[in-house]
Design a protein around this motif. Structure first.
Motif, PDB file in Angstrom:
ATOM      1  N   SER A 289       0.830  -1.211   0.000  1.00 20.52           N
ATOM      2  CA  SER A 289       0.000   0.000   0.000  1.00 20.52           C
ATOM      3  C   SER A 289       0.863   1.261   0.000  1.00 20.52           C
ATOM      4  N   LYS A 292       2.080   2.031  -3.487  1.00 18.17           N
ATOM      5  CA  LYS A 292       1.035   2.647  -4.317  1.00 18.17           C
ATOM      6  C   LYS A 292       0.789   4.100  -3.914  1.00 18.17           C
ATOM      7  N   GLN A 325     -11.141   2.081   4.244  1.00 15.26           N
ATOM      8  CA  GLN A 325     -10.834   1.014   5.201  1.00 15.26           C
ATOM      9  C   GLN A 325     -12.040   0.700   6.072  1.00 15.26           C
ATOM     10  N   ARG A 328     -14.487  -1.438   4.248  1.00 14.61           N
ATOM     11  CA  ARG A 328     -14.000  -2.815   4.128  1.00 14.61           C
ATOM     12  C   ARG A 328     -14.195  -3.578   5.441  1.00 14.61           C
ATOM     13  N   GLU A 345      -3.275  -2.737   0.291  1.00 16.71           N
ATOM     14  CA  GLU A 345      -3.228  -2.342  -1.118  1.00 16.71           C
ATOM     15  C   GLU A 345      -4.625  -2.148  -1.687  1.00 16.71           C
ATOM     16  N   GLU A 346      -5.541  -3.010  -1.261  1.00 16.88           N
ATOM     17  CA  GLU A 346      -6.929  -2.928  -1.732  1.00 16.88           C
ATOM     18  C   GLU A 346      -7.554  -1.571  -1.410  1.00 16.88           C
ATOM     19  N   ASP A 347      -7.200  -1.013  -0.278  1.00 14.57           N
ATOM     20  CA  ASP A 347      -7.742   0.298   0.104  1.00 14.57           C
ATOM     21  C   ASP A 347      -7.261   1.391  -0.856  1.00 14.57           C
ATOM     22  N   ASP A 349      -6.220   1.084  -3.888  1.00 17.90           N
ATOM     23  CA  ASP A 349      -6.739   0.896  -5.249  1.00 17.90           C
ATOM     24  C   ASP A 349      -8.096   1.566  -5.446  1.00 17.90           C
ATOM     25  N   LYS A 350      -8.833   1.793  -4.388  1.00 16.37           N
ATOM     26  CA  LYS A 350     -10.164   2.370  -4.506  1.00 16.37           C
ATOM     27  C   LYS A 350     -10.161   3.911  -4.469  1.00 16.37           C
TER      28      LYS A 350
END
Length: 358
Positions: A289, A292, A325, A328, A345-347, A349-350
């Motif tokens: 994260s 990114k 976050q 999620r 990382e998923e956070d 990406d949004k």
């Protein structure tokens, strides 16, 4: 002996009374409002403005304008006073701003030496301590101004060392006769400290008969002269617009001759600011994260315009990540403490890059 029941005397008394009433009526008709307004304005109003209290004759009553706290409400505690060493350490710990830190230290040294010369009876150099801060938004101008106010207090230049931050809306009124009192109210609050005027160029950016920005500047200049021993004014804004502001009035050029420029943060410094925000608030982004976020900040820096918000943009990114976050974690059945602290990382990406460029 007079008989009060005698009709003759009763008629005589009635005639005398009627004659007196006729004479009074004639006088009133000649000038029925004589001295009414003089009495009202010359004597009545001063008494109304400052009436003595009933309980303590001779003591003036103080009317509450409505902005004071009730007696039973606890006053706000002032922030703990910091020593000169603590303030300079806080300045040094700010991310980036190398040139700014050097300028502040040099300015502080000059002021200390000038004060020492004065105390020893040596010739004085007439110096203006008012400052111009130039730079884009979010580069730490207000933070440095607050630290500088404390530094000046500790070396004996200012008596209080507080910061009052205003913009055009706090200084310029909408109607005739209101701007000068409004400016002086702000000045009085600032005495003993620093008056920080953000986007100061907006005071003279409009020209029209219904704009009182120039009146605000004139009033401010006079107040700076009247209180030059216990008031420092810092004006801030974009470099080119601040030049136009200072050129709008010769008095501004003579009082503001020291400039400190705040450069935009580099991508590495922006990432450092992000990491400090996470650390301060108990969040732990993982390596993926962070990578990114680094790429995102580099892109924002590369495509920045004059309105690039620097640390404010980083703050905006941080708060958006917290919202993502939270969404999620809300979908999970169980949430651990590690989950509450993790940014993944998923956070990142949004996050829409375009939203951060606004």
């Amino acid at each position: 002996m007079t008989d009060n029941n005698n009709p003759y005397f009763n008629n005589r008394r009635n005639d005398d009374l009627n004659s007196l009433l006729d004479e009074m009526d004639t006088i009133l008709r000649r000038n029925p409002m004589k001295n009414v307004y003089d009495d009202l304005f010359d004597r009545r109003l001063p008494i109304i403005d400052n009436p003595p209290t009933q309980d303590r004759p001779g003591e003036e009553t103080q009317f509450d304008p409505g902005n004071h706290k009730p007696d039973d409400e606890e006053p706000e505690e002032e922030a703990p006073r910091k020593s000169l060493e603590e303030l300079m350490e806080e300045l040094n710990n700010l991310v980036g701003l190398k040139k700014v830190k050097e300028d502040v230290k040099s300015l502080t040294n000059v002021v200390k030496i000038m004060k020492m010369r004065k105390e020893r009876g040596l010739p004085q150099v007439d110096m203006s301590l008012h400052l111009v801060f130039t730079g884009n938004p979010g580069t730490g101008k207000t933070t440095v101004a607050r630290l500088l106010a404390g530094v000046y207090r500790e070396i004996g230049v200012l008596s209080k060392g507080h910061l009052v931050e205003v913009d055009r809306s706090k200084l310029v009124a909408k109607y005739v006769g209101q701007t000068a009192p409004q400016v002086m109210e702000i000045v009085n609050k600032s005495l003993g400290g620093v008056l920080f005027i953000d986007e100061a160029y907006s005071l003279v950016s409009r020209r029209g008969e219904n704009d009182f920005g120039y009146e605000a500047v004139d009033t401010l200049l006079k107040a700076m002269e009247d209180h030059r021993d216990d008031l420092i004014v810092i004006v801030a804004g974009y470099p080119d617009k601040m030049e136009e502001f200072l050129e709008s009035n010769p008095g501004l050029q003579s009082r503001f001759n020291k400039y400190i420029n705040f450069d935009d943060y580099s991508p590495e410094e922006l990432l450092d600011i992000f990491n400090k925000m996470c650390e301060k608030n108990g969040y732990k982004p993982n390596e993926a994260s962070l990578e990114k976020v680094k790429q995102m900040l580099s892109m924002l820096h590369e495509t920045r315009t004059d309105s690039f918000a620097n640390a404010r943009t980083v703050r905006n990114l941080f708060e958006k990540l917290l919202a993502v976050q939270a969404d999620r974690l809300a979908a999970l059945e169980t949430v651990t403490n590690d989950d509450l602290c993790a940014i993944v990382e998923e956070d990142v990406d949004k996050i829409e890059l375009g939203e951060l460029m606004r």
